[in-house]
Design an enzyme around this catalytic site. Structure first.
Site, PDB file in Angstrom:
ATOM      1  N   ASP A   1       0.693  -1.270   0.018  1.00  0.00           N
ATOM      2  CA  ASP A   1       0.027  -0.242  -0.051  1.00  0.00           C
ATOM      3  C   ASP A   1       0.896   1.521  -0.026  1.00  0.00           C
ATOM      4  OD1 ASP A   1      -2.491  -1.495   0.109  1.00  0.00           O
ATOM      5  OD2 ASP A   1      -2.335  -1.511   2.274  1.00  0.00           O
TER       6      ASP A   1
ATOM      7  N   TYR B   1       5.555  -8.690   8.649  1.00  0.00           N
ATOM      8  CA  TYR B   1       5.313  -7.243   8.730  1.00  0.00           C
ATOM      9  C   TYR B   1       5.404  -6.727  10.187  1.00  0.00           C
ATOM     10  CZ  TYR B   1       2.829  -7.729   3.970  1.00  0.00           C
ATOM     11  OH  TYR B   1       2.823  -8.106   2.729  1.00  0.00           O
TER      12      TYR B   1
ATOM     13  N   ARG C   1      -4.256  -4.880   6.943  1.00  0.00           N
ATOM     14  CA  ARG C   1      -5.299  -3.955   7.297  1.00  0.00           C
ATOM     15  C   ARG C   1      -6.700  -4.686   7.688  1.00  0.00           C
ATOM     16  NH1 ARG C   1      -6.593  -0.696   2.389  1.00  0.00           N
ATOM     17  NH2 ARG C   1      -5.534  -1.808   1.134  1.00  0.00           N
TER      18      ARG C   1
ATOM     19  N   ASP D   1      -7.287   2.136   7.331  1.00  0.00           N
ATOM     20  CA  ASP D   1      -5.642   2.371   7.460  1.00  0.00           C
ATOM     21  C   ASP D   1      -5.824   4.009   7.982  1.00  0.00           C
ATOM     22  OD1 ASP D   1      -5.675   3.545   5.098  1.00  0.00           O
ATOM     23  OD2 ASP D   1      -3.954   2.226   4.555  1.00  0.00           O
TER      24      ASP D   1
END
Length: 301
Positions: free
Chosen positions: A39, A66, A175, A80
């Site tokens: 993203d 992550y 997310r 987000d």
């Protein structure tokens, strides 16, 4: 002509497509692609393939890791902080224990609904394009694999934040995990920060920023990862000269396979000198070419 894989440390505010466009300007060649979309707000590892290495992107090892920060008490349109806040409620009574009880629900083979603002296509149109146009569609549920979630830090406040490391398979939306965790708690949550620390065999500790890449090119010291190194997890098969020539000409050949090779979907093929020739697939006991490098590129790889 550049050929190989680049471990890019993607900056915030850029799409993966933006990164490819910038890389094309830096390397002054068009044949460049990426593995594993990030993203725009996310940072971290984005593997970039340069030159003929673009043909090997799909053979890179899987797995991603992550570092994420989840903010509780807020829901946004994009799941987000890039989106507009939809709901907001102070949740000072939320405890880490409340969250830790639920984390196992998000580990293993799970189903998730991707964010409305994502690159997934529905009837040929990306979801974020439909969302921006104000169109509501049924987002297809996806089955994804989450290998591990580990709590790093917990910060109290009106909108408490939780730092996590998440190891998962391709297609997992962090997310969505943040959003769904907040929904389970009944207070809502959104992703406040995302950094990819590992992707497709490349680690953040060895990644380079665009500025570092440009500087290394200027100093004539940039080294790309050859495809045979990036694909070193695959079993290797060595061919004698005559067999190598037939295989490079597109013929499926019969050879005695080592046991480890018989259990693999794809194999690295080299000649007797160790020169990388391409990728093969084992079909009905024959070594069938999948990607074959042109001879001049094989000699220089």
């Amino acid at each position: 002509m550049w050929n190989g894989f680049l471990n890019l440390n993607k900056p915030t505010g850029m799409t993966a497509h933006d990164c490819v466009s910038r890389a094309r300007k830096i390397f002054r060649q068009k044949r460049i692609g990426h593995s594993g979309t990030l993203d725009p707000a996310a940072v971290g590892v984005l593997p970039i393939a340069v030159g003929y290495s673009t043909r090997f992107i799909r053979f890179l090892p899987g797995g991603k890791t992550y570092k994420a920060t989840v903010r509780f008490g807020q829901r946004t349109t994009t799941d987000d902080l890039d989106g507009d806040i939809v709901t907001s409620q102070v949740c000072t009574n939320l405890s880490l224990t409340d969250i830790e009880v639920l984390i196992p629900l998000f580990i293993g083979t799970i189903q998730q609904i991707p964010p409305a603002f994502s690159a997934i296509q529905v009837q040929g149109v990306r979801l974020y394009e439909l969302a921006r146009a104000g169109k509501t569609v049924d987002v297809p549920i996806r089955t994804v694999e989450v290998k591990n979630i580990k709590v790093l830090d917990w910060r109290l406040g009106d909108f408490p934040e939780l730092d996590l490391t998440i190891s998962c398979g391709t297609g997992t939306y962090i997310r969505a995990i943040a959003r769904d965790l907040g929904d389970r708690l009944g207070c809502g949550a959104t992703l406040a920060y995302l950094e990819r620390t590992y992707s497709n065999g490349f680690d953040l500790s060895h990644s380079l920023t665009f500025e570092a890449i440009a500087a290394k090119i200027q100093q004539n010291c940039l080294v790309l990862t050859p495809p045979e190194v990036a694909l070193s997890y695959l079993p290797q098969v060595s061919l004698e000269t005559d067999l190598a020539k037939r295989w490079c000409n597109g013929q499926a050949i019969t050879i005695e396979m080592p046991e480890v090779a018989e259990r693999a979907n794809y194999l690295r093929v080299c000649d007797r000198t160790g020169t990388f020739l391409g990728i093969a697939e084992l079909k009905t006991q024959k070594l069938a070419p999948v990607v074959v490098l042109p001879s001049e590129q094989s000699r220089s790889s």
